[in-house]
Design an enzyme around this catalytic site. Structure first.
Site, PDB file in Angstrom:
ATOM      1  N   LYS A 191       0.837  -1.199   0.000  1.00 29.61           N
ATOM      2  CA  LYS A 191       0.000   0.000   0.000  1.00 29.61           C
ATOM      3  C   LYS A 191       0.876   1.256   0.000  1.00 29.61           C
ATOM      4  CE  LYS A 191      -3.916  -2.275   0.410  1.00 29.61           C
ATOM      5  NZ  LYS A 191      -5.028  -2.191  -0.568  1.00 29.61           N
ATOM      6  N   HIS A 322     -10.416  -8.405  -7.715  1.00 30.29           N
ATOM      7  CA  HIS A 322     -10.145  -7.918  -6.370  1.00 30.29           C
ATOM      8  C   HIS A 322     -10.660  -8.875  -5.299  1.00 30.29           C
ATOM      9  CE1 HIS A 322     -11.685  -5.587  -2.790  1.00 30.29           C
ATOM     10  NE2 HIS A 322     -10.409  -5.269  -2.770  1.00 30.29           N
TER      11      HIS A 322
END
Length: 392
Positions: A191, A322
């Site tokens: 991230k 996802h």
């Protein structure tokens, strides 16, 4: 060789096909607790709170002839109880339907709640039922879902996300990377999207150095950059040989994503937050990404996901679904172009079975359907349930 065939007298009607019928539907709401609170850029920018649990809506469908299917949807943070409430409202519409008529049933459930819209919570509440029907259909055929759909491959290259959150200090991220690679993972995603872009670049540089020059590496900004920041960061990140930059902009900024994708050598990936085929069609036709990232539970199930796959393939895009690898493994295995699968071990306690990772790829299980059954732990985490049958 002569062939015998049935002939009808003039005016005689065709015999009515006596097909199976949905007899019982059970909907339940369960909460999966996470081992530790998880934070991405949306938390660091103050837009969300850390993630501590995931709400799951399960649908268990049984037919008159004894066939069964299981499907699920989910919500991170808010929304789970609302999805469950809507799922309960529309569940009676399945009773008496032929379970083979999956597209017909999807449309029936969609129009049952159409006054609330045909995206967002209303379509997400359809997903558990649609996925359960596809699970049942593959089980009836005695095939894994991937084989029923027409598999292109028996395994899918797989990358890990769960070890690279911003709530984890860099040394922990590097340790997680080592563990994932030892377990056979094929790629690593971390991230980014912190308010301090220099801190992002420091983490990216450290991870690339740790991985080596050639190991597959992705970053995910979780929609936290504006257009200018995304352009500057995208140019700076070119040097790290990334597989993609994920969600650099707001999920609905198709024009911004298209301009960014056209200007960078690094591919752009997005789509996970969209909740219908229509939203994905706008994304794809606007040229907003190189990798499209639909989520079957979010778009309303496997039926709309297959529509998205067809359009994405027509437009020459790559696929990287996802989350929910237990569902998406089968769908990715049926995609014409080599896809990626996102690895999260979070959902493992929900099921009795496990997936197998080998040499950077997740193997398609040979079990019929999705290949999963709900664990006793899932029953313990269930907070509410409702059943519907012909007598309800």
């Amino acid at each position: 060789m002569s062939k015998s065939k049935q002939t009808l007298s003039p005016g005689q009607a065709l015999p009515v096909l006596d097909t199976d019928r949905i007899e019982r539907v059970r909907v339940s709401l369960a909460f999966l607790p996470l081992a530790a609170p998880i934070s991405d850029a949306k938390v660091l920018t103050g837009r969300q709170k850390p993630l501590t649990e995931i709400a799951f809506i399960f649908a268990e469908i049984q037919t008159r002839d004894g066939h069964e299917g299981v499907g699920f949807g989910y919500s991170k943070r808010a929304g789970g109880p609302g999805m469950y409430a809507h799922a309960k409202e529309i569940a009676p519409n399945l009773i008496g339907e032929d379970p083979n008529d999956i597209a017909k049933i999807w449309n029936k459930l969609c129009w049952a709640g159409a006054s609330m819209g045909r995206s967002g919570l209303t379509t997400q509440a359809i997903a558990p039922f649609d996925i359960a029907l596809w699970d049942m259909k593959a089980k009836r055929a005695g095939l894994p879902l991937a084989k029923l759909l027409g598999a292109q491959r028996d395994s899918v290259q797989c990358y890990n996300t769960s070890g690279g959150y911003l709530s984890m200090p860099l040394p922990q991220v590097l340790d997680n990377i080592d563990a994932a690679r030892a377990n056979g993972i094929g790629g690593i995603k971390i991230k980014v999207g912190q308010p301090d872009t220099a801190a992002d670049l420091k983490r990216v540089e450290a991870v690339r150095k740790h991985l080596g020059d050639d190991f597959c590496f992705m970053v995910d900004a979780n929609q936290q950059w504006d257009r200018g920041t995304a352009q500057r960061m995208g140019r700076t990140l070119e040097q790290y040989n990334l597989v993609w930059i994920e969600e650099p902009l707001d999920a609905y900024d198709h024009e911004g994503h298209a301009a960014l994708a056209a200007s960078l050598d690094t591919p752009v990936a997005t789509g996970e937050m969209l909740t219908s085929f229509g939203e994905h069609a706008q994304l794809i036709t606007s040229g907003a990404c190189d990798f499209v990232q639909p989520d079957a539970p979010r778009v309303g199930g496997i039926t709309p996901f297959l529509q998205i796959m067809s359009l994405a393939d027509f437009k020459g895009l790559k696929l990287a679904p996802h989350f929910a690898m237990e569902i998406h493994l089968h769908l990715a295995a049926a995609y014409a172009r080599e896809p990626w699968l996102e690895h999260f071990e979070w959902l493992e306690p929900l099921f009795n079975e496990r997936l197998e990772l080998r040499d950077g790829r997740m193997l398609v299980p040979n079990r019929p359907g999705l290949g999963f059954s709900l664990s006793e732990q899932t029953r313990k985490w269930t907070s509410e349930s409702a059943s519907f049958d012909g007598k309800s």
